[in-house]
Design a protein around this motif. Sequence first.
Motif, PDB file in Angstrom:
ATOM      1  N   ASP A  79      44.632  46.432  34.223  1.00  0.00           N
ATOM      2  CA  ASP A  79      44.988  45.138  34.812  1.00  0.00           C
ATOM      3  C   ASP A  79      45.205  45.307  36.313  1.00  0.00           C
ATOM      4  O   ASP A  79      45.182  46.422  36.836  1.00  0.00           O
ATOM      5  CB  ASP A  79      46.222  44.532  34.136  1.00  0.00           C
ATOM      6  CG  ASP A  79      47.467  45.398  34.270  1.00  0.00           C
ATOM      7  OD1 ASP A  79      47.767  45.854  35.385  1.00  0.00           O
ATOM      8  OD2 ASP A  79      48.152  45.607  33.252  1.00  0.00           O
ATOM      9  N   GLY A  80      45.448  44.199  36.993  1.00  0.00           N
ATOM     10  CA  GLY A  80      45.606  44.217  38.439  1.00  0.00           C
ATOM     11  C   GLY A  80      46.823  44.980  38.927  1.00  0.00           C
ATOM     12  O   GLY A  80      46.784  45.616  39.981  1.00  0.00           O
ATOM     13  N   VAL A  81      47.902  44.945  38.174  1.00  0.00           N
ATOM     14  CA  VAL A  81      49.119  45.652  38.578  1.00  0.00           C
ATOM     15  C   VAL A  81      48.849  47.157  38.618  1.00  0.00           C
ATOM     16  O   VAL A  81      49.163  47.839  39.600  1.00  0.00           O
ATOM     17  CB  VAL A  81      50.304  45.325  37.628  1.00  0.00           C
ATOM     18  CG1 VAL A  81      51.513  46.183  37.936  1.00  0.00           C
ATOM     19  CG2 VAL A  81      50.654  43.844  37.711  1.00  0.00           C
ATOM     20  N   GLU A  82      48.253  47.671  37.565  1.00  0.00           N
ATOM     21  CA  GLU A  82      47.920  49.093  37.503  1.00  0.00           C
ATOM     22  C   GLU A  82      46.909  49.453  38.604  1.00  0.00           C
ATOM     23  O   GLU A  82      47.026  50.489  39.254  1.00  0.00           O
ATOM     24  CB  GLU A  82      47.342  49.423  36.122  1.00  0.00           C
ATOM     25  CG  GLU A  82      47.064  50.884  35.887  1.00  0.00           C
ATOM     26  CD  GLU A  82      46.491  51.166  34.497  1.00  0.00           C
ATOM     27  OE1 GLU A  82      46.015  52.290  34.313  1.00  0.00           O
ATOM     28  OE2 GLU A  82      46.506  50.268  33.623  1.00  0.00           O
ATOM     29  N   ALA A  83      45.938  48.581  38.830  1.00  0.00           N
ATOM     30  CA  ALA A  83      44.917  48.828  39.853  1.00  0.00           C
ATOM     31  C   ALA A  83      45.526  48.917  41.244  1.00  0.00           C
ATOM     32  O   ALA A  83      45.158  49.791  42.036  1.00  0.00           O
ATOM     33  CB  ALA A  83      43.859  47.729  39.812  1.00  0.00           C
ATOM     34  N   LEU A  84      46.459  48.020  41.565  1.00  0.00           N
ATOM     35  CA  LEU A  84      47.107  48.055  42.886  1.00  0.00           C
ATOM     36  C   LEU A  84      47.831  49.374  43.124  1.00  0.00           C
ATOM     37  O   LEU A  84      47.792  49.923  44.224  1.00  0.00           O
ATOM     38  CB  LEU A  84      48.093  46.895  43.042  1.00  0.00           C
ATOM     39  CG  LEU A  84      47.516  45.601  43.574  1.00  0.00           C
ATOM     40  CD1 LEU A  84      48.592  44.531  43.625  1.00  0.00           C
ATOM     41  CD2 LEU A  84      46.876  45.779  44.932  1.00  0.00           C
ATOM     42  N   GLU A  85      48.500  49.866  42.097  1.00  0.00           N
ATOM     43  CA  GLU A  85      49.180  51.161  42.213  1.00  0.00           C
ATOM     44  C   GLU A  85      48.161  52.256  42.531  1.00  0.00           C
ATOM     45  O   GLU A  85      48.401  53.107  43.380  1.00  0.00           O
ATOM     46  CB  GLU A  85      49.934  51.491  40.925  1.00  0.00           C
ATOM     47  CG  GLU A  85      51.135  50.610  40.670  1.00  0.00           C
ATOM     48  CD  GLU A  85      51.737  50.820  39.284  1.00  0.00           C
ATOM     49  OE1 GLU A  85      51.383  51.813  38.606  1.00  0.00           O
ATOM     50  OE2 GLU A  85      52.567  49.988  38.884  1.00  0.00           O
TER      51      GLU A  85
END
Length: 162
Positions: free
Chosen positions: A34-40
Motif C-alpha cells: 500500500d501507499g503507506v508502506e511505499a512511502l517508508e
Amino acid sequence: MRILIVDDEPKVRENLKAMIADVPGFTVTGCATDGVEALEMLSDGTYDALITDIRMPRMNGLELIREVRRREIMAVCMILSGYDDFDYAKTAMQLGVQHYLLKPVDEDELKNVLDQAKAEFEKQINLQSLLQQKTLAQRERDLIHLLHGQRVEMKAALPPGS
C-alpha cells in the motif's frame, strides 16, 4: 532503473516483477502492499520509479503520488489499474503522471512505458544537475565579489527539485 511495485495483490506484484525482470536495464528492487508502506521505502532514495495500483487499503495510489510530489521525492510515477476510469486518469495527469497501465498488463506496452519512464527520469536527473551547477556557479560569483569587497545581493535558495 530501480523500480518499486506497489499493489495490494500478491499475484499482480509477482507477475509484474517477472515481466520487468525480462526487460534489460530495469530491476524491481522492492514491493509494497500500500501507499503507506511505499512511502517508508521511498524515503531512503533507492528507487528511480514506482508503479502503483490505484485502489489499495490505508493509502491509495493517487494519495501516494500526491505525497511523493509534496515530499519532492525524485521518482517517475506510473499508474497500474484495473479500472479504465477517466476521473482516475485525470487526477493522475494533474499529479504529473504520464503513464497509465491497465490490468492485465501487456508485456510490449509495459516495455514501452518503462522505456519512456527511463527517458523521463534521465531528463529529471539532467535538469537537477543543471540547477545544481547554476547554483554553485552563482555562489562562486558571489564569493569572488565578497573577496573583492563588493556588495552581494543575497538571493533565496532554490528549493530542491525546482
